[in-house]
Structures are given as structure tokens and as C-alpha cells.
Design an enzyme around this catalytic site. Structure first.
Site, mmCIF file in Angstrom:
data_model
loop_
_atom_site.group_PDB
_atom_site.id
_atom_site.type_symbol
_atom_site.label_atom_id
_atom_site.label_comp_id
_atom_site.label_asym_id
_atom_site.label_seq_id
_atom_site.Cartn_x
_atom_site.Cartn_y
_atom_site.Cartn_z
ATOM 1 C CB CYS A 1 -24.726 22.839 94.140
ATOM 2 S SG CYS A 1 -26.153 23.110 93.090
ATOM 3 C CD GLU B 1 -23.540 26.318 86.135
ATOM 4 O OE1 GLU B 1 -23.804 26.817 87.248
ATOM 5 O OE2 GLU B 1 -23.520 26.994 85.090
HETATM 6 P P1 NAD Z 1 -17.004 15.638 91.326
HETATM 7 O O1 NAD Z 1 -16.347 16.936 90.994
HETATM 8 O O2 NAD Z 1 -16.260 14.656 92.145
HETATM 9 O O3 NAD Z 1 -17.422 14.861 89.990
HETATM 10 C C1 NAD Z 1 -18.238 15.429 89.011
HETATM 11 C C2 NAD Z 1 -17.970 14.755 87.681
HETATM 12 O O4 NAD Z 1 -16.636 15.061 87.265
HETATM 13 C C3 NAD Z 1 -18.066 13.232 87.713
HETATM 14 O O5 NAD Z 1 -18.663 12.765 86.517
HETATM 15 C C4 NAD Z 1 -16.608 12.800 87.781
HETATM 16 O O6 NAD Z 1 -16.389 11.503 87.271
HETATM 17 C C5 NAD Z 1 -15.960 13.855 86.912
HETATM 18 N N1 NAD Z 1 -14.521 14.078 87.135
HETATM 19 C C6 NAD Z 1 -13.811 13.859 88.273
HETATM 20 N N2 NAD Z 1 -12.506 14.191 88.065
HETATM 21 C C7 NAD Z 1 -12.399 14.639 86.795
HETATM 22 C C8 NAD Z 1 -11.333 15.141 85.997
HETATM 23 N N3 NAD Z 1 -10.087 15.247 86.471
HETATM 24 N N4 NAD Z 1 -11.589 15.528 84.731
HETATM 25 C C9 NAD Z 1 -12.840 15.452 84.229
HETATM 26 N N5 NAD Z 1 -13.886 14.972 84.922
HETATM 27 C C10 NAD Z 1 -13.683 14.579 86.195
HETATM 28 O O7 NAD Z 1 -18.395 16.036 91.998
HETATM 29 P P2 NAD Z 1 -19.458 15.076 92.655
HETATM 30 O O8 NAD Z 1 -18.935 14.599 93.969
HETATM 31 O O9 NAD Z 1 -19.916 14.094 91.653
HETATM 32 O O10 NAD Z 1 -20.668 16.124 92.906
HETATM 33 C C11 NAD Z 1 -20.793 16.916 94.032
HETATM 34 C C12 NAD Z 1 -20.349 18.343 93.741
HETATM 35 O O11 NAD Z 1 -21.094 18.884 92.659
HETATM 36 C C13 NAD Z 1 -20.622 19.265 94.926
HETATM 37 O O12 NAD Z 1 -19.499 20.075 95.152
HETATM 38 C C14 NAD Z 1 -21.785 20.115 94.444
HETATM 39 O O13 NAD Z 1 -21.887 21.397 95.033
HETATM 40 C C15 NAD Z 1 -21.522 20.206 92.970
HETATM 41 N N6 NAD Z 1 -22.747 20.559 92.263
HETATM 42 C C16 NAD Z 1 -22.870 21.819 91.718
HETATM 43 C C17 NAD Z 1 -24.054 22.205 91.091
HETATM 44 C C18 NAD Z 1 -24.236 23.573 90.486
HETATM 45 O O14 NAD Z 1 -25.163 23.760 89.710
HETATM 46 N N7 NAD Z 1 -23.404 24.532 90.819
HETATM 47 C C19 NAD Z 1 -25.098 21.285 90.993
HETATM 48 C C20 NAD Z 1 -24.940 20.016 91.553
HETATM 49 C C21 NAD Z 1 -23.741 19.658 92.175
#
Ligand code: NAD
Length: 488
Positions: A286, A252
Site C-alpha cells: 500500500c 487501512e
Molecule cells: P480487497 O479490498 O479486494 O480485499 C481485501 C479483503 O476484503 C479480502 O479479504 C476480501 O475478501 C475482502 N472483501 C472484499 N469485498 C468485501 C466486501 N464487500 N465486504 C467485506 N469484505 C470484502 O483488497 P486486496 O486486493 O486483497 O488488497 C490490495 C489492497 O489493499 C490495495 O489497495 C492496497 O493498497 C490495500 N492495502 C492497504 C494497506 C494499508 O495499511 N493501508 C496495507 C496493505 C494493503
């Protein structure tokens, strides 16, 4: 509140117990005041291996329990969360920055998810499929996937954990939560409730730490059968590429959501919707509206009303002002990106019509505050119109025909949500059919509900959460073809 944070600081939740993490510590800050509120442990290789082994043992027993047993545990969890909603909301506000009332609303929605999946889990049936040859019977069974890693972001620290946790637990999986390193305490608090709700040891685990080490280790672990990820499109792609073995993925991801306002819109409603979905949670959603296309005859009127509604929003420290419209941003990176997108738009000729800077005053001096900001006369080349800002900034542009507006709306690698305001029946049907996204909201801006599937297309992801479909993501099919010979 401090007592809860002290209790959970530095802990991992493994095999039904809170244990002191052995690894490096990361500080967690209150974004409204820049103060440290606690610390988390970065789970190490051995801690991860041991947690996955516990989860692996736990799910096999859990999946064999009657669905009724899992439903009762989830109902109990929902009840416990509801009863402690205020305390849980305070923790969320402290680590995330959103106003207390909003945080409490999110906690109550988490409770709703527990009850929804408790009920939905009772109605997962297989199928009997007619065969071409007499004497055969095909049965399609649905079996729990196994160990799931739920990797979540910081913008909705309860709901985005909860949708994965509730669907996974209802299906009979074991769920290992790797919450965002910026908002870990809400997840640890939820884990405490799972213990009180009687969910067996190992069915729910929380491993804290950063993404590149803990998240990645879970993605690469051969015993983790599914990754349920919410986060940015970049990280989603990295996860897909770094998966060393075939496993189920639901991703997502980010968006760049458009809103269309035609001359047939109820303008007051459109303005109300635009304010809510552009700035709620400081735009850190998002499905936040990033860009708005308004039909030329109503463009000036829309902008005047939109700017005055945005200026009227109350900004505040979410604990001191529980009913504020918006709080602090959750962390520095999206604030920097908001400023960068604003500078880019202004440099390319956009017109600032609201906001544009941090609010003035002592209360805002230490925290990550920014005024809800609107730029008009935007062009497709501007970053605000083509990238996800994830902050309180929205770009507006005029259009002349619906064809043009729909083409602009779809001209993006993302496909999460789109909004349109029009009272014209043909325009309504065209928007529903032609907007290339997973969620279309017409004449309102609340695109997601608990009992309908929610997911993105294109670079916004694969798989869905919510609804019956969100539950089925945690099952795998098994076709059993029996030759019984009767009628042959
Ligand atoms: P992010 O991708 O930086 O991090 C999300 C999670 O992934 C965190 O727990 C992080 O520690 C982990 N992570 C980071 N690198 C990783 C890797 N290499 N392997 C595995 N895990 C890893 O996102 P964020 O800044 O925390 O959140 C914001 C983003 O989330 C925005 O782009 C937003 O649109 C998206 N989002 C999407 C939805 C949806 O339902 N589509 C909902 C909420 C947020």
C-alpha cells in the site's frame, strides 16, 4: 509443507477447534507455478452465526482477565511463531509468491507484534478528571469493544492479520479473522499457534471464504462491534456504505504514494530507496512508491542510475531462490493492471527506461512474473501517476520548484505515505509539514515502525494500526461520574 496444507485445507477455526467447512470450496494457487496448493471452504450463514456467538461468549471472560494473563498468552504466541518461522514462511511463499527470506522476515515481524502488544496491553490506564464542583469525581475507563472482524488482504498475509489480532487480543476483544481468499493458509497457521499458546477458545476465529459473502456477512452481523479492515479503497468504501448499523470502523486502504528527490538529495541513497520501495513485494504494498518527481538538474542522472539498479534486481520463484529480490506477483489482477497502466503511459508519450515485459526463461513461463519497470517523462494524466498500480511499475517526472513538487504530490484523493530525499533543512521541514499524508519518510523509505501510529488520510482510510494508538482502537471509553460528597 504439504502436510501443513493438507491439515489446514477446507478448515475453519471456530471455538478453539479446526472444523471441516461445510460450504463451497475455493482453490488456492501458487502464483509462481500456477499449481493448486490446497482449497478453502467458504463459511456459510450458520457457520458464521455460530462462530460469532462463540466469540461473543469468549470476549466477556477474556476481557475480565488481568492484562498480565493476556500479555503472557501473547508472549507465548510470539515465541511459538518465532520458533516455527521457517515453516510458516514456506506456506506464505507458496500462496503469496514473495521470496522465502522476505516471507520469513514478515513472520518474525508478526512475532514482534505479539511481544509489542503483550507489553503495551499492560500499560492501558484510565484517567481521573478534576470536576468543577467539589464532591464529584470523574473516572474515564477503557473497556474492550467486544467482537472484532479483521478483514485482510493478500499482500502481507501475516503482518496485516497480526496487527489486528495482537492489538485486539491484548485489549480483551475476540477477533474473527477473514483472511484474503488468495492467502488463507498463513492465517489458519497463525490460528493453530494461538491454540498452542493457550489463548482461550473463541477469542480467535478464522472464517475463510470470499469477501462479498463471508466478509460482508461479518460487516452486517449485529454482534460484530468493530470492523478492522485492510484492503482497497473501493472495498473500504463499500464496507462503510453496507454497514447496516453503527459500528466502529478502521479502514487501512490504498495509496498512490509520491517520492520527491530534490537537487539537495544524496542521489545514491535516493536511488536505493526508490528501488526498494517501488519494487519490493513486486510493488504490491500500500505504501509502494507509484510516482517519483525529480528536480530537473538531476533528472537524467537519477533515471540512469535508477534504471540500472532496477535491472539488477533478481527475480525468481521464492522457494527455489529464497534470497531473490522479488518473486511472482500474488494474483493475476494486479499483473493485468500493471500491464494496462504501462500501456496507457506509453500510449500517452512516456519513455520506457527499464523492464516492460515478463522476464524470459522457462522458470518464469507458468507464473505471474514481470520485470521491475520504470517509465519516464510522465504527465499527471497517466494512470500510473494517479491510480494505485499495485505492481512493479513506477512513473517518473521532472519538476522545477519544490512548490510545484509538493502540489503534484498532494494532488490525489489518497493520503497514505510520501517520501522525500533532500539534505536541505528547509526542504526537510517543508516536506514534513506540507505533504498531506499519514506517513512521511525523509531520506529513507521505511515509513512504518511497530511503536508509532500508521494510517492513512483522505481515501487512504480512517483509524491507525501500530503503536499505542493502534491498541486504543480496540477500546471504548466509559466516563463514570461519582458523587461522593467529600469536600462539598
Ligand atoms: P480487497 O479490498 O479486494 O480485499 C481485501 C479483503 O476484503 C479480502 O479479504 C476480501 O475478501 C475482502 N472483501 C472484499 N469485498 C468485501 C466486501 N464487500 N465486504 C467485506 N469484505 C470484502 O483488497 P486486496 O486486493 O486483497 O488488497 C490490495 C489492497 O489493499 C490495495 O489497495 C492496497 O493498497 C490495500 N492495502 C492497504 C494497506 C494499508 O495499511 N493501508 C496495507 C496493505 C494493503
Amino acid at each position: 509443507m504439504q502436510e501443513v496444507l493438507t491439515r489446514l485445507s477446507g478448515k475453519l477455526f471456530v471455538d478453539g477447534c479446526f472444523v471441516e467447512g461445510q460450504g463451497e470450496r475455493l482453490q488456492v494457487r501458487n502464483p509462481a507455478r500456477a499449481t493448486v496448493i490446497g482449497e478453502i471452504a467458504v463459511a456459510g450463514t450458520e457457520e458464521i452465526a455460530s462462530a460469532v456467538a462463540c466469540a461473543q461468549r469468549a470476549w466477556r471472560t477474556w476481557a475480565k482477565e488481568p492484562a498480565r494473563v493476556r500479555a503472557e498468552a501473547l508472549h507465548a504466541l510470539g515465541q511459538l511463531i518465532r520458533e516455527d518461522a521457517s515453516s510458516m514462511a514456506q506456506v506464505m511463499t507458496l500462496e503469496q509468491g514473495k521470496p522465502f527470506n522476505e516471507a520469513r522476515g514478515e513472520i518474525l515481524k508478526l512475532a514482534e507484534a505479539c511481544h509489542f502488544y503483550a507489553e503495551e496491553g499492560l500499560r492501558v490506564h484510565g484517567e481521573v478528571i478534576p470536576n468543577d464542583q467539589p464532591g464529584y469525581q470523574s473516572v474515564v475507563m477503557r473497556e474492550a469493544i467486544g467482537v472484532v472482524a479483521a478483514i485482510t488482504p493478500w499482500n502481507y498475509p501475516a503482518e496485516l492479520v497480526g496487527w489486528k489480532l495482537c492489538a485486539g487480543v491484548a485489549a480483551g476483544c475476540a477477533v474473527i479473522i477473514k483472511p484474503s481468499e488468495f492467502t488463507p493458509f498463513t492465517a489458519l497457521y497463525i490460528a493453530e499457534k494461538t491454540l498452542q499458546a493457550g489463548i482461550p477458545a473463541g477469542v480467535v476465529t478464522v472464517l475463510t471464504g470470499d469477501g462479498p459473502s463471508v466478509g460482508r456477512a461479518l460487516v452486517e452481523h449485529p454482534a460484530v462491534a468493530k470492523i478492522a479492515f485492510t484492503g482497497s479503497s473501493q472495498t473500504g468504501l463499500r464496507i462503510q456504505q453496507s454497514c447496516p448499523s453503527v459500528k466502529r470502523l478502521s479502514l487501512e486502504l490504498g495509496g498512490n504514494c509520491p517520492m520527491l528527490v530534490t537537487r539537495h538529495a544524496d542521489l545514491a541513497q535516493a536511488v536505493q530507496g526508490a528501488v526498494r520501495r517501488s519494487f519490493r513485494n513486486m510493488g504490491q504494498i500500500c505504501i509502494a512508491i507509484n510516482r517519483i518527481y525529480v528536480e530537473r538538474p538531476i533528472y537524467a542522472d537519477f533515471l540512469t542510475r535508477f534504471a540500472s539498479a532496477a535491472r539488477a534486481l533478481v527475480i525468481g520463484d521464492g522457494l527455489l531462490h529464497p534470497a531473490a529480490d522479488v518473486g511472482a506477483m500474488a494474483q493475476p489482477a494486479p499483473l493485468q493492471k500493471t500491464r494496462a497502466h504501462l500501456e496507457d503511459a506509453l500510449a500517452q508519450g512516456a519513455r520506457l527506461v527499464a523492464g516492460g515485459a515478463a522476464p524470459a526463461g522457462k522458470e518464469y513461463a507458468q507464473g505471474l512474473f514481470f520485470q521491475p519497470t520504470i517509465v519516464a517523462d510522465c504527465t499527471p494524466a497517466m494512470l500510473v501517476m494517479r491510480e494505485e498500480t499495485f505492481g512493479p511499475l513506477v512513473g517518473v517526472a521532472a519538476f522545477d520548484t519544490l512548490d510545484e513538487a509538493i502540489a503534484l504530490a498532494n494532488d490525489t484523493p489518497y493520503g497514505l505515505a510520501a517520501y522525500a530525499y533532500t539534505q536541505n533543512l528547509q526542504e526537510i521541514h517543508r516536506c514534513a509539514a506540507e505533504l498531506d499524508v499519514g506517513n512521511v519518510a525523509l531520506n529513507h523509505v521505511d515509513a512504518g515502525i511497530m511503536n508509532a501510529p500508521y494510517g492513512g488520510r483522505k481515501q487512504s482510510g480512517v483509524g491507525v494500526e501500530h503503536g499505542r494508538e493502534g491498541l486504543l482502537e480496540y477500546f471504548q471509553f466509559k466516563h463514570v461520574r461519582l458523587h461522593h460528597g467529600v469536600g462539598a
